[in-house]
Design a protein around this motif. Structure first.
Motif, PDB file in Angstrom:
ATOM      1  N   TRP A  37      55.305 -23.244  10.580  1.00  0.00           N
ATOM      2  CA  TRP A  37      56.193 -23.825  11.593  1.00  0.00           C
ATOM      3  C   TRP A  37      56.418 -25.316  11.395  1.00  0.00           C
ATOM      4  O   TRP A  37      56.896 -25.994  12.286  1.00  0.00           O
ATOM      5  N   LYS A  39      54.524 -27.931  11.416  1.00  0.00           N
ATOM      6  CA  LYS A  39      53.902 -28.771  12.445  1.00  0.00           C
ATOM      7  C   LYS A  39      52.524 -29.252  11.991  1.00  0.00           C
ATOM      8  O   LYS A  39      51.499 -28.812  12.500  1.00  0.00           O
ATOM      9  N   HIS A 138      53.863 -15.883   5.885  1.00  0.00           N
ATOM     10  CA  HIS A 138      55.289 -16.185   5.975  1.00  0.00           C
ATOM     11  C   HIS A 138      55.975 -15.475   4.811  1.00  0.00           C
ATOM     12  O   HIS A 138      55.468 -15.473   3.681  1.00  0.00           O
ATOM     13  N   HIS A 163      59.086 -16.996  17.272  1.00  0.00           N
ATOM     14  CA  HIS A 163      59.867 -18.207  17.013  1.00  0.00           C
ATOM     15  C   HIS A 163      61.056 -17.925  16.089  1.00  0.00           C
ATOM     16  O   HIS A 163      61.772 -18.841  15.720  1.00  0.00           O
ATOM     17  N   ALA A 165      60.743 -16.685  12.983  1.00  0.00           N
ATOM     18  CA  ALA A 165      60.370 -16.848  11.572  1.00  0.00           C
ATOM     19  C   ALA A 165      60.040 -15.491  10.943  1.00  0.00           C
ATOM     20  O   ALA A 165      59.430 -14.632  11.586  1.00  0.00           O
TER      21      ALA A 165
END
Length: 177
Positions: A37, A39, A138, A163, A165
């Protein structure tokens, strides 16, 4: 926790607050968080909070992510390990064993992820007697998808997280019983 796992090159032991600086070096790197993400951590306090969360998982589930140390130098290269997911739903699942890892970028492409993964899968099946081990990556993280496949995990399906993804769901069943 008294558990320590060793491979030819690695020592995997419980995560401690003294690991915070090395973990912060890893988790503040945007490249490490490219498939998480985007972050990266921005303060050492976030790492201490993460360590507390991991340590609470040890108490609650008797397992969790472990600091992973390079035997040759004593450097902390990241974390690896089995986590019991009971605090959220992932791909429609909760209350399952998940294998995962995160390594500092300077230790990528050296075989450490595969080496640790094989040790943890063996421990999970032979010592913990887990029936099914899951993992999720991912969809665009080719390196991690390769590591899981190489270690015997089977790709099960693609899914989209909350989200938006894209992720891949992996699984391995214990055939060693």
């Amino acid at each position: 926790m008294n558990l320590i796992l060793e491979t030819d090159r690695l020592i995997m032991r419980e995560m401690r607050h003294e690991d915070a600086e090395a973990l912060f070096e890893m988790d503040s790197n945007p490249n490490v968080h490219k498939y998480l993400w985007n972050k990266p951590f921005t303060t050492i306090e976030e790492i201490h909070n993460y360590i507390e969360m991991v340590r609470s998982q040890y108490e609650r589930n008797n397992i969790g992510r472990f600091s992973t140390i390079l035997k040759e130098t004593g450097e902390l290269i990241g974390w690896t390990g089995i986590k019991y997911i009971d605090d959220h739903i992932e791909n429609g699942n909760t209350n399952f064993y998940d294998y995962g890892y995160r390594l500092n970028e300077k230790f990528w492409n050296k075989g450490y992820a595969s080496e640790a993964s094989k040790a943890w899968i063996e421990h999970g099946f032979n010592k913990m007697h887990i029936d099914v081990m899951n993992a999720y990556t991912h969809a665009e993280n080719g390196a991690s998808n390769h590591v899981l496949s190489k270690c015997g995990m089977k790709f099960m399906e693609d899914y989209i997280d909350e989200h938006g993804a894209p992720w891949k769901w992996w699984q391995m069943k214990n055939t060693r019983k």
